[in-house]
Design a protein around this motif. Structure first.
Motif, PDB file in Angstrom:
ATOM      1  N   MET A   1       0.855  -1.181   0.000  1.00  0.00           N
ATOM      2  CA  MET A   1       0.000   0.000   0.000  1.00  0.00           C
ATOM      3  C   MET A   1       0.897   1.238   0.000  1.00  0.00           C
ATOM      4  SD  MET A   1      -3.162   0.884   0.247  1.00  0.00           S
ATOM      5  CE  MET A   1      -4.633   0.914   0.997  1.00  0.00           C
ATOM      6  N   THR A   2       0.462   2.268  -0.690  1.00  0.00           N
ATOM      7  CA  THR A   2       1.187   3.529  -0.749  1.00  0.00           C
ATOM      8  C   THR A   2       0.390   4.588   0.008  1.00  0.00           C
ATOM      9  OG1 THR A   2       2.168   2.966  -2.884  1.00  0.00           O
ATOM     10  CG2 THR A   2       2.132   5.296  -2.279  1.00  0.00           C
ATOM     11  N   ARG A  46       0.408  -0.507  12.544  1.00  0.00           N
ATOM     12  CA  ARG A  46      -0.359  -1.395  11.658  1.00  0.00           C
ATOM     13  C   ARG A  46      -1.855  -1.332  12.011  1.00  0.00           C
ATOM     14  NH1 ARG A  46       1.642  -5.008   8.298  1.00  0.00           N
ATOM     15  NH2 ARG A  46       3.601  -5.250   9.427  1.00  0.00           N
ATOM     16  N   GLN A  47      -2.164  -1.336  13.284  1.00  0.00           N
ATOM     17  CA  GLN A  47      -3.552  -1.236  13.742  1.00  0.00           C
ATOM     18  C   GLN A  47      -4.157   0.114  13.343  1.00  0.00           C
ATOM     19  OE1 GLN A  47      -4.086  -2.112  17.918  1.00  0.00           O
ATOM     20  NE2 GLN A  47      -6.056  -1.076  17.974  1.00  0.00           N
ATOM     21  N   ALA A  48      -3.379   1.176  13.462  1.00  0.00           N
ATOM     22  CA  ALA A  48      -3.854   2.512  13.075  1.00  0.00           C
ATOM     23  C   ALA A  48      -4.152   2.577  11.583  1.00  0.00           C
ATOM     24  CB  ALA A  48      -2.824   3.565  13.459  1.00  0.00           C
ATOM     25  N   LEU A  49      -3.330   1.957  10.770  1.00  0.00           N
ATOM     26  CA  LEU A  49      -3.558   1.969   9.325  1.00  0.00           C
ATOM     27  C   LEU A  49      -4.836   1.210   8.966  1.00  0.00           C
ATOM     28  CD1 LEU A  49       0.113   1.479   8.144  1.00  0.00           C
ATOM     29  CD2 LEU A  49      -1.257   3.569   7.945  1.00  0.00           C
ATOM     30  N   LEU A  50      -5.097   0.104   9.649  1.00  0.00           N
ATOM     31  CA  LEU A  50      -6.337  -0.645   9.429  1.00  0.00           C
ATOM     32  C   LEU A  50      -7.551   0.196   9.847  1.00  0.00           C
ATOM     33  CD1 LEU A  50      -5.262  -4.199  10.629  1.00  0.00           C
ATOM     34  CD2 LEU A  50      -5.721  -3.472   8.270  1.00  0.00           C
ATOM     35  N   GLU A  51      -7.437   0.869  10.983  1.00  0.00           N
ATOM     36  CA  GLU A  51      -8.508   1.741  11.465  1.00  0.00           C
ATOM     37  C   GLU A  51      -8.724   2.898  10.487  1.00  0.00           C
ATOM     38  OE1 GLU A  51     -11.460   3.546  13.837  1.00  0.00           O
ATOM     39  OE2 GLU A  51     -10.707   1.506  13.740  1.00  0.00           O
ATOM     40  N   ALA A  52      -7.636   3.428   9.937  1.00  0.00           N
ATOM     41  CA  ALA A  52      -7.737   4.524   8.973  1.00  0.00           C
ATOM     42  C   ALA A  52      -8.494   4.080   7.724  1.00  0.00           C
ATOM     43  CB  ALA A  52      -6.345   5.037   8.610  1.00  0.00           C
ATOM     44  N   TRP A  78       4.916  -1.565   6.478  1.00  0.00           N
ATOM     45  CA  TRP A  78       3.592  -0.954   6.598  1.00  0.00           C
ATOM     46  C   TRP A  78       3.095  -0.396   5.281  1.00  0.00           C
ATOM     47  CZ3 TRP A  78       5.861   2.205  11.132  1.00  0.00           C
ATOM     48  CH2 TRP A  78       5.981   1.380  12.258  1.00  0.00           C
ATOM     49  N   GLY A  79       4.006  -0.185   4.334  1.00  0.00           N
ATOM     50  CA  GLY A  79       3.656   0.392   3.049  1.00  0.00           C
ATOM     51  C   GLY A  79       4.715   1.396   2.629  1.00  0.00           C
ATOM     52  N   ARG A  80       4.447   2.079   1.546  1.00  0.00           N
ATOM     53  CA  ARG A  80       5.403   3.038   0.989  1.00  0.00           C
ATOM     54  C   ARG A  80       4.902   4.454   1.238  1.00  0.00           C
ATOM     55  NH1 ARG A  80       5.332   3.922  -4.789  1.00  0.00           N
ATOM     56  NH2 ARG A  80       6.711   5.651  -5.049  1.00  0.00           N
ATOM     57  N   LEU A  81       5.799   5.327   1.677  1.00  0.00           N
ATOM     58  CA  LEU A  81       5.462   6.736   1.870  1.00  0.00           C
ATOM     59  C   LEU A  81       5.924   7.530   0.647  1.00  0.00           C
ATOM     60  CD1 LEU A  81       6.455   7.682   5.537  1.00  0.00           C
ATOM     61  CD2 LEU A  81       4.178   7.406   4.590  1.00  0.00           C
ATOM     62  N   VAL A  82       5.034   8.363   0.132  1.00  0.00           N
ATOM     63  CA  VAL A  82       5.407   9.246  -0.969  1.00  0.00           C
ATOM     64  C   VAL A  82       5.049  10.673  -0.595  1.00  0.00           C
ATOM     65  CG1 VAL A  82       5.137   7.481  -2.749  1.00  0.00           C
ATOM     66  CG2 VAL A  82       3.184   8.906  -2.163  1.00  0.00           C
ATOM     67  N   GLU A  83       5.813  11.602  -1.078  1.00  0.00           N
ATOM     68  CA  GLU A  83       5.570  13.016  -0.794  1.00  0.00           C
ATOM     69  C   GLU A  83       4.334  13.484  -1.571  1.00  0.00           C
ATOM     70  OE1 GLU A  83       7.298  14.948   1.361  1.00  0.00           O
ATOM     71  OE2 GLU A  83       8.549  13.214   1.825  1.00  0.00           O
ATOM     72  N   ILE A  84       3.501  14.286  -0.939  1.00  0.00           N
ATOM     73  CA  ILE A  84       2.353  14.878  -1.606  1.00  0.00           C
ATOM     74  C   ILE A  84       2.851  15.944  -2.569  1.00  0.00           C
ATOM     75  CG2 ILE A  84       0.263  16.259  -1.304  1.00  0.00           C
ATOM     76  CD1 ILE A  84      -0.160  14.907   1.367  1.00  0.00           C
TER      77      ILE A  84
END
Length: 85
Positions: A1-2, A46-52, A78-84
């Motif tokens: 997930m990104t 990980r729990q926060a991302l599922l809740e999100a 947890w996934g990939r972070l990309v700049e907005i």
């Protein structure tokens, strides 16, 4: 997930769920919020991302963004972070 990385101090997008990652007692934890949802107690990331994702679907929001002051707190599992842009 990104996930899009929201810079510290940037305005909270109206169309997004925000996962704010921080360090407590040497561990990365996060809380979840949106324009209509006040952040609760920090939980494992990980729990926060599922809740999100649940909140995003429930509130019909467009995206999940991550606010993180220190990228070293992020685990690539947890996934990939990309700049907005």
């Amino acid at each position: 997930m990104t996930y899009e990385r929201l810079q510290t101090g940037a305005r909270t997008p109206l169309d997004a769920v925000v996962v704010e990652v921080k360090q407590i007692f040497g561990r990365s934890v996060a809380d979840v919020s949106s324009v209509d949802e006040i952040a609760g107690l920090p939980v494992p990331v990980r729990q926060a991302l599922l809740e999100a994702e649940r909140l995003r679907l429930e509130r019909k929001l467009n995206r999940i963004v991550v606010r993180i002051a220190d990228e070293k707190l992020w685990n690539p599992a947890w996934g990939r972070l990309v700049e907005i842009a």
